[in-house]
Motif scaffolding. Structure first.
Motif, PDB file in Angstrom:
ATOM      1  N   SER A  62       0.631  -1.373   0.341  1.00  0.00           N
ATOM      2  CA  SER A  62       0.354  -0.176   0.211  1.00  0.00           C
ATOM      3  C   SER A  62       0.364   1.288  -0.098  1.00  0.00           C
ATOM      4  O   SER A  62       0.337   2.043  -0.144  1.00  0.00           O
ATOM      5  N   VAL A  63       2.217   1.262   0.189  1.00  0.00           N
ATOM      6  CA  VAL A  63       2.943   2.067   0.596  1.00  0.00           C
ATOM      7  C   VAL A  63       4.165   2.214  -0.486  1.00  0.00           C
ATOM      8  O   VAL A  63       4.993   3.403  -0.734  1.00  0.00           O
ATOM      9  N   LYS A  64       4.308   1.405  -1.732  1.00  0.00           N
ATOM     10  CA  LYS A  64       4.931   0.973  -1.976  1.00  0.00           C
ATOM     11  C   LYS A  64       5.317   2.522  -2.825  1.00  0.00           C
ATOM     12  O   LYS A  64       4.512   2.588  -3.363  1.00  0.00           O
ATOM     13  N   GLY A  65       6.652   2.703  -3.556  1.00  0.00           N
ATOM     14  CA  GLY A  65       6.543   4.250  -4.568  1.00  0.00           C
ATOM     15  C   GLY A  65       6.430   5.689  -3.747  1.00  0.00           C
ATOM     16  O   GLY A  65       6.418   6.178  -5.190  1.00  0.00           O
ATOM     17  N   ARG A  66       5.761   5.227  -2.797  1.00  0.00           N
ATOM     18  CA  ARG A  66       5.219   6.444  -1.703  1.00  0.00           C
ATOM     19  C   ARG A  66       6.175   6.943  -1.005  1.00  0.00           C
ATOM     20  O   ARG A  66       6.415   7.766  -0.275  1.00  0.00           O
ATOM     21  N   PHE A  67       6.417   5.585   0.131  1.00  0.00           N
ATOM     22  CA  PHE A  67       7.190   6.352   0.989  1.00  0.00           C
ATOM     23  C   PHE A  67       8.451   5.192   1.101  1.00  0.00           C
ATOM     24  O   PHE A  67       9.016   4.846   0.374  1.00  0.00           O
ATOM     25  N   THR A  68       9.655   5.873   2.071  1.00  0.00           N
ATOM     26  CA  THR A  68      11.258   5.689   1.761  1.00  0.00           C
ATOM     27  C   THR A  68      10.998   5.921   3.065  1.00  0.00           C
ATOM     28  O   THR A  68      11.363   6.469   4.201  1.00  0.00           O
ATOM     29  N   ILE A  69      11.839   4.488   3.411  1.00  0.00           N
ATOM     30  CA  ILE A  69      12.256   4.740   5.153  1.00  0.00           C
ATOM     31  C   ILE A  69      14.489   4.775   4.360  1.00  0.00           C
ATOM     32  O   ILE A  69      14.888   3.633   3.734  1.00  0.00           O
ATOM     33  N   SER A  70      14.968   4.690   5.441  1.00  0.00           N
ATOM     34  CA  SER A  70      15.851   5.536   6.232  1.00  0.00           C
ATOM     35  C   SER A  70      16.855   5.219   7.481  1.00  0.00           C
ATOM     36  O   SER A  70      16.226   5.283   7.793  1.00  0.00           O
ATOM     37  N   ARG A  71      18.005   5.184   7.658  1.00  0.00           N
ATOM     38  CA  ARG A  71      18.104   4.970   8.295  1.00  0.00           C
ATOM     39  C   ARG A  71      20.042   6.119   8.585  1.00  0.00           C
ATOM     40  O   ARG A  71      20.855   5.734   8.069  1.00  0.00           O
ATOM     41  N   ASP A  72      19.983   6.426  10.229  1.00  0.00           N
ATOM     42  CA  ASP A  72      21.462   7.066   9.246  1.00  0.00           C
ATOM     43  C   ASP A  72      21.679   6.452  11.087  1.00  0.00           C
ATOM     44  O   ASP A  72      21.621   6.677  11.621  1.00  0.00           O
ATOM     45  N   ASN A  73      23.079   5.444  10.790  1.00  0.00           N
ATOM     46  CA  ASN A  73      23.782   4.996  11.700  1.00  0.00           C
ATOM     47  C   ASN A  73      23.959   5.591  12.952  1.00  0.00           C
ATOM     48  O   ASN A  73      24.538   6.070  13.775  1.00  0.00           O
ATOM     49  N   ALA A  74      25.593   7.120  12.624  1.00  0.00           N
ATOM     50  CA  ALA A  74      26.250   7.826  12.969  1.00  0.00           C
ATOM     51  C   ALA A  74      25.146   8.787  14.492  1.00  0.00           C
ATOM     52  O   ALA A  74      25.391   8.663  15.181  1.00  0.00           O
ATOM     53  N   LYS A  75      23.920   8.970  13.257  1.00  0.00           N
ATOM     54  CA  LYS A  75      22.937   9.444  14.557  1.00  0.00           C
ATOM     55  C   LYS A  75      21.821   8.848  15.401  1.00  0.00           C
ATOM     56  O   LYS A  75      21.137   9.547  15.656  1.00  0.00           O
ATOM     57  N   ASN A  76      22.222   7.844  14.904  1.00  0.00           N
ATOM     58  CA  ASN A  76      21.081   6.826  15.643  1.00  0.00           C
ATOM     59  C   ASN A  76      19.574   7.054  15.687  1.00  0.00           C
ATOM     60  O   ASN A  76      18.693   7.742  16.500  1.00  0.00           O
ATOM     61  N   THR A  77      19.539   7.152  14.122  1.00  0.00           N
ATOM     62  CA  THR A  77      17.903   7.782  13.275  1.00  0.00           C
ATOM     63  C   THR A  77      17.351   7.230  12.712  1.00  0.00           C
ATOM     64  O   THR A  77      18.731   7.170  11.489  1.00  0.00           O
ATOM     65  N   MET A  78      16.208   6.346  12.138  1.00  0.00           N
ATOM     66  CA  MET A  78      16.006   6.019  11.539  1.00  0.00           C
ATOM     67  C   MET A  78      14.356   7.009  10.821  1.00  0.00           C
ATOM     68  O   MET A  78      14.115   7.656  11.278  1.00  0.00           O
ATOM     69  N   TYR A  79      14.103   7.283   9.458  1.00  0.00           N
ATOM     70  CA  TYR A  79      12.839   7.870   8.739  1.00  0.00           C
ATOM     71  C   TYR A  79      12.244   7.988   8.154  1.00  0.00           C
ATOM     72  O   TYR A  79      12.774   6.400   7.606  1.00  0.00           O
ATOM     73  N   LEU A  80      11.230   8.060   8.213  1.00  0.00           N
ATOM     74  CA  LEU A  80      10.080   7.073   6.728  1.00  0.00           C
ATOM     75  C   LEU A  80       9.662   8.911   6.358  1.00  0.00           C
ATOM     76  O   LEU A  80       8.815   9.534   6.603  1.00  0.00           O
ATOM     77  N   GLN A  81       9.671   9.048   4.750  1.00  0.00           N
ATOM     78  CA  GLN A  81       9.266  10.040   4.050  1.00  0.00           C
ATOM     79  C   GLN A  81       8.314   9.384   3.347  1.00  0.00           C
ATOM     80  O   GLN A  81       8.198   8.386   2.585  1.00  0.00           O
ATOM     81  N   MET A  82       7.440  10.235   3.621  1.00  0.00           N
ATOM     82  CA  MET A  82       6.137  10.011   3.485  1.00  0.00           C
ATOM     83  C   MET A  82       5.594  11.061   2.745  1.00  0.00           C
ATOM     84  O   MET A  82       5.427  11.585   2.641  1.00  0.00           O
ATOM     85  N   ASN A  83       5.340  10.722   0.721  1.00  0.00           N
ATOM     86  CA  ASN A  83       4.513  11.615   0.280  1.00  0.00           C
ATOM     87  C   ASN A  83       3.944  10.942  -0.910  1.00  0.00           C
ATOM     88  O   ASN A  83       3.481   9.715  -0.996  1.00  0.00           O
ATOM     89  N   THR A  84       3.071  11.730  -0.960  1.00  0.00           N
ATOM     90  CA  THR A  84       1.657  11.831  -2.126  1.00  0.00           C
ATOM     91  C   THR A  84       0.652  10.583  -0.920  1.00  0.00           C
ATOM     92  O   THR A  84      -0.390  10.229  -1.157  1.00  0.00           O
ATOM     93  N   LEU A  85       0.417  11.506  -0.026  1.00  0.00           N
ATOM     94  CA  LEU A  85       0.412  10.625   1.340  1.00  0.00           C
ATOM     95  C   LEU A  85      -1.507  10.712   1.157  1.00  0.00           C
ATOM     96  O   LEU A  85      -2.342  11.992  -0.160  1.00  0.00           O
ATOM     97  N   LYS A  86      -1.936   9.586   1.246  1.00  0.00           N
ATOM     98  CA  LYS A  86      -4.124   9.968   1.294  1.00  0.00           C
ATOM     99  C   LYS A  86      -4.483   9.507   3.237  1.00  0.00           C
ATOM    100  O   LYS A  86      -3.996   9.181   3.483  1.00  0.00           O
ATOM    101  N   PRO A  87      -6.096   9.674   2.486  1.00  0.00           N
ATOM    102  CA  PRO A  87      -6.480   9.647   3.637  1.00  0.00           C
ATOM    103  C   PRO A  87      -6.490   8.316   4.896  1.00  0.00           C
ATOM    104  O   PRO A  87      -6.591   8.828   5.934  1.00  0.00           O
TER     105      PRO A  87
END
Length: 121
Positions: A62-87
């Motif tokens: 349901s999120v393929k092509g719209r969401f991107t998961i990534s992580r920065d180990n140096a900052k001990n942080t993970m991200y979720l970029q969410m584009n073209t959001l739907k209700p």
């Protein structure tokens, strides 16, 4: 050991948000991290996962092509970029980490407190 999410909020359909998950603590070796979500009246579902090195990712259909998961180990942080959001993306989003407690050598699943994402139509 603690996971703290941030970045949720209210956005219009078609908009974007970026969630962050900061990991703090020691004596815990993370194998993988991921994002889950739970909409009102529904079960918690997997959104995306990423391996410790960041080399492998997997997404819900349901999120393929719209969401991107990534992580920065140096900052001990993970991200979720969410584009073209739907209700239908409206939910509480939870950060998850699976790994080994180095003091007990036991596998643990850790969860953040959740952050609310609301997408208006």
């Amino acid at each position: 050991v603690q996971l703290v999410e941030s970045g949720g909020g209210l956005v219009q359909a078609g908009g974007s948000l970026r969630l962050s998950c900061a990991f703090s603590g020691s004596a815990f070796s993370i194998n993988r991290m991921g994002w889950y979500r739970q909409a009102p009246g529904k079960q918690r579902e997997l959104v995306a996962v990423i391996t410790s090195g960041g080399g492998t990712t997997n997404y819900a259909d349901s999120v393929k092509g719209r969401f991107t998961i990534s992580r920065d180990n140096a900052k001990n942080t993970m991200y979720l970029q969410m584009n073209t959001l739907k209700p239908e993306d409206t939910a509480v989003y939870y950060c998850n980490a699976g790994g080994v407690d180095l003091l007990t050598d036991k596998y643990l699943e850790l969860w953040g407190q959740g952050t609310l994402v609301t997408v208006s139509s």
